[in-house]
Motif scaffolding. Structure first.
Motif, PDB file in Angstrom:
ATOM      1  N   LEU A   1     -25.386 -49.870  15.331  1.00 33.18           N
ATOM      2  CA  LEU A   1     -25.335 -49.697  13.878  1.00 33.18           C
ATOM      3  C   LEU A   1     -25.683 -48.270  13.483  1.00 33.18           C
ATOM      4  CD1 LEU A   1     -27.033 -52.967  12.615  1.00 33.18           C
ATOM      5  CD2 LEU A   1     -24.710 -52.241  12.131  1.00 33.18           C
ATOM      6  N   LEU A   2     -26.734 -47.739  14.088  1.00 35.16           N
ATOM      7  CA  LEU A   2     -27.145 -46.374  13.769  1.00 35.16           C
ATOM      8  C   LEU A   2     -26.125 -45.347  14.256  1.00 35.16           C
ATOM      9  CD1 LEU A   2     -30.966 -46.670  14.479  1.00 35.16           C
ATOM     10  CD2 LEU A   2     -29.811 -46.620  12.263  1.00 35.16           C
ATOM     11  N   ALA A   3     -25.536 -45.584  15.420  1.00 34.41           N
ATOM     12  CA  ALA A   3     -24.523 -44.659  15.936  1.00 34.41           C
ATOM     13  C   ALA A   3     -23.284 -44.641  15.042  1.00 34.41           C
ATOM     14  CB  ALA A   3     -24.143 -45.034  17.366  1.00 34.41           C
ATOM     15  N   PHE A   4     -22.823 -45.818  14.641  1.00 32.94           N
ATOM     16  CA  PHE A   4     -21.659 -45.869  13.760  1.00 32.94           C
ATOM     17  C   PHE A   4     -21.957 -45.232  12.404  1.00 32.94           C
ATOM     18  CE2 PHE A   4     -19.776 -49.232  16.480  1.00 32.94           C
ATOM     19  CZ  PHE A   4     -18.522 -48.667  16.621  1.00 32.94           C
TER      20      PHE A   4
ATOM     21  N   LEU B   1     -18.290 -37.788   9.863  1.00 33.70           N
ATOM     22  CA  LEU B   1     -16.854 -37.703   9.605  1.00 33.70           C
ATOM     23  C   LEU B   1     -16.530 -37.561   8.124  1.00 33.70           C
ATOM     24  CD1 LEU B   1     -15.495 -40.312  12.163  1.00 33.70           C
ATOM     25  CD2 LEU B   1     -15.287 -37.821  12.259  1.00 33.70           C
ATOM     26  N   GLN B   2     -17.458 -37.902   7.245  1.00 35.58           N
ATOM     27  CA  GLN B   2     -17.238 -37.719   5.811  1.00 35.58           C
ATOM     28  C   GLN B   2     -17.081 -36.246   5.452  1.00 35.58           C
ATOM     29  OE1 GLN B   2     -16.576 -39.915   3.570  1.00 35.58           O
ATOM     30  NE2 GLN B   2     -16.968 -41.667   4.857  1.00 35.58           N
ATOM     31  N   HIS B   3     -17.706 -35.374   6.230  1.00 36.54           N
ATOM     32  CA  HIS B   3     -17.666 -33.941   5.959  1.00 36.54           C
ATOM     33  C   HIS B   3     -16.666 -33.201   6.840  1.00 36.54           C
ATOM     34  CE1 HIS B   3     -21.100 -34.612   3.427  1.00 36.54           C
ATOM     35  NE2 HIS B   3     -21.749 -35.169   4.431  1.00 36.54           N
ATOM     36  N   ALA B   4     -15.937 -33.929   7.679  1.00 34.59           N
ATOM     37  CA  ALA B   4     -14.962 -33.306   8.566  1.00 34.59           C
ATOM     38  C   ALA B   4     -13.641 -33.110   7.832  1.00 34.59           C
ATOM     39  CB  ALA B   4     -14.743 -34.173   9.801  1.00 34.59           C
ATOM     40  N   ASP B   5     -12.858 -32.171   8.315  1.00 30.87           N
ATOM     41  CA  ASP B   5     -11.544 -31.903   7.744  1.00 30.87           C
ATOM     42  C   ASP B   5     -10.550 -32.868   8.371  1.00 30.87           C
ATOM     43  OD1 ASP B   5      -9.515 -30.722   6.314  1.00 30.87           O
ATOM     44  OD2 ASP B   5      -9.157 -29.169   7.821  1.00 30.87           O
ATOM     45  N   VAL B   6     -10.300 -33.975   7.684  1.00 27.44           N
ATOM     46  CA  VAL B   6      -9.450 -35.050   8.191  1.00 27.44           C
ATOM     47  C   VAL B   6      -8.222 -35.140   7.295  1.00 27.44           C
ATOM     48  CG1 VAL B   6      -9.359 -37.530   8.649  1.00 27.44           C
ATOM     49  CG2 VAL B   6     -11.467 -36.273   9.012  1.00 27.44           C
ATOM     50  N   PRO B   7      -7.035 -35.350   7.869  1.00 26.54           N
ATOM     51  CA  PRO B   7      -5.845 -35.536   7.022  1.00 26.54           C
ATOM     52  C   PRO B   7      -6.031 -36.707   6.061  1.00 26.54           C
ATOM     53  CG  PRO B   7      -5.219 -35.254   9.315  1.00 26.54           C
ATOM     54  CD  PRO B   7      -6.708 -35.350   9.291  1.00 26.54           C
ATOM     55  N   VAL B   8      -5.403 -36.611   4.909  1.00 28.60           N
ATOM     56  CA  VAL B   8      -5.575 -37.608   3.852  1.00 28.60           C
ATOM     57  C   VAL B   8      -5.197 -39.007   4.335  1.00 28.60           C
ATOM     58  CG1 VAL B   8      -4.797 -38.272   1.538  1.00 28.60           C
ATOM     59  CG2 VAL B   8      -5.151 -35.874   2.092  1.00 28.60           C
ATOM     60  N   VAL B   9      -4.193 -39.113   5.170  1.00 37.53           N
ATOM     61  CA  VAL B   9      -3.736 -40.414   5.651  1.00 37.53           C
ATOM     62  C   VAL B   9      -4.810 -41.132   6.459  1.00 37.53           C
ATOM     63  CG1 VAL B   9      -1.973 -41.534   7.059  1.00 37.53           C
ATOM     64  CG2 VAL B   9      -1.384 -39.541   5.703  1.00 37.53           C
ATOM     65  N   PHE B  10      -5.661 -40.387   7.160  1.00 42.01           N
ATOM     66  CA  PHE B  10      -6.651 -40.995   8.047  1.00 42.01           C
ATOM     67  C   PHE B  10      -8.034 -41.134   7.427  1.00 42.01           C
ATOM     68  CE2 PHE B  10      -3.627 -39.456  11.274  1.00 42.01           C
ATOM     69  CZ  PHE B  10      -3.407 -40.665  11.904  1.00 42.01           C
TER      70      PHE B  10
ATOM     71  N   LEU C   1      -9.675 -43.995   9.638  1.00 42.31           N
ATOM     72  CA  LEU C   1     -10.531 -43.193  10.512  1.00 42.31           C
ATOM     73  C   LEU C   1     -11.655 -44.037  11.094  1.00 42.31           C
ATOM     74  CD1 LEU C   1     -11.118 -40.407  11.662  1.00 42.31           C
ATOM     75  CD2 LEU C   1     -12.510 -39.969   9.655  1.00 42.31           C
ATOM     76  N   ALA C   2     -12.219 -44.930  10.279  1.00 39.09           N
ATOM     77  CA  ALA C   2     -13.290 -45.802  10.765  1.00 39.09           C
ATOM     78  C   ALA C   2     -12.769 -46.742  11.851  1.00 39.09           C
ATOM     79  CB  ALA C   2     -13.888 -46.597   9.613  1.00 39.09           C
ATOM     80  N   LEU C   3     -11.569 -47.286  11.671  1.00 39.49           N
ATOM     81  CA  LEU C   3     -11.004 -48.197  12.663  1.00 39.49           C
ATOM     82  C   LEU C   3     -10.662 -47.483  13.963  1.00 39.49           C
ATOM     83  CD1 LEU C   3      -8.752 -50.406  10.380  1.00 39.49           C
ATOM     84  CD2 LEU C   3     -10.878 -51.057  11.497  1.00 39.49           C
TER      85      LEU C   3
END
Length: 192
Positions: A147-150, A157-166, A171-173
């Motif tokens: 739980l803590l790791a996830f 990952l909230q602050h990462a530069d991720v494409p809008v689609v993911f 991204l969580a899945l």
């Protein structure tokens, strides 16, 4: 059979959409403090999982087995979860005040399938009370660490530069799938 699979798939997708886009449906986590909410759930799991698992083991060994009622193991474990979790909720709120004030927290912990799963594993693998204690505590620690790791990974990952689609649920899945593959590598580490 196809209809049942479609119902299952639709319920999984609806649940994912609800958890990803409706913060008010998450009574255990404030949308701004994901790791703090996960820490609270981890602490409660560290208490609830061993209690439920050991009570289930005792019930199976000393009540169900002598009366040849092993087929009632799962309903009995569900009853134990539904009794223990609200009692722990009240005790932790009264004593430590670490739980959030939303009323849905006991419901979230009662429907946590890890409680039932670890209790079933404890009952199946625990030949003696000592082994049952070790299996229950080990399962609780593993669940808390996951739980803590996830939660930490999700916040990062909230602050990462991720494409809008993911963003959000995809991204969580994908991340959960990669972590599940990584943890599957531990499955043959210890021979039983």
């Amino acid at each position: 059979m196809v209809a049942l699979l479609m119902v299952l798939l639709s319920s999984v997708l609806v649940t994912t959409v609800v958890l990803a886009h409706m913060p008010q449906w998450r009574p255990f986590v404030a949308p701004t403090d994901i790791f703090g909410g996960a820490r609270i759930i981890a602490i409660v799991c560290l208490v609830a999982v061993p209690v439920v698992a050991l009570l289930g083991w005792l019930l199976a060994r000393f009540v169900l087995a002598p009366w040849h009622l092993e087929y009632l193991r799962t309903p009995a474990l569900v009853a134990i979860v539904l009794i223990v979790v609200p009692l722990l909720d009240v005790a932790l709120r009264h004593r430590h005040a670490i739980l959030p004030q939303q009323p849905g927290f006991a419901l979230v912990m009662s429907t946590n399938t890890a409680l039932l799963g670890i209790a079933l594993i404890t009952d199946l693998r625990g030949a003696t009370f000592g082994v049952a204690v070790l299996v229950a505590v080990g399962g609780a620690v593993a669940l808390a660490l996951l739980l803590l790791a996830f939660a930490a990974l999700y916040e990062r990952l909230q602050h990462a530069d991720v494409p809008v689609v993911f963003r959000e649920a995809p991204l969580a899945l994908v991340t959960a799938g990669i972590m599940a593959l990584a943890f599957m590598g531990f499955s043959g580490l210890i021979q039983e």
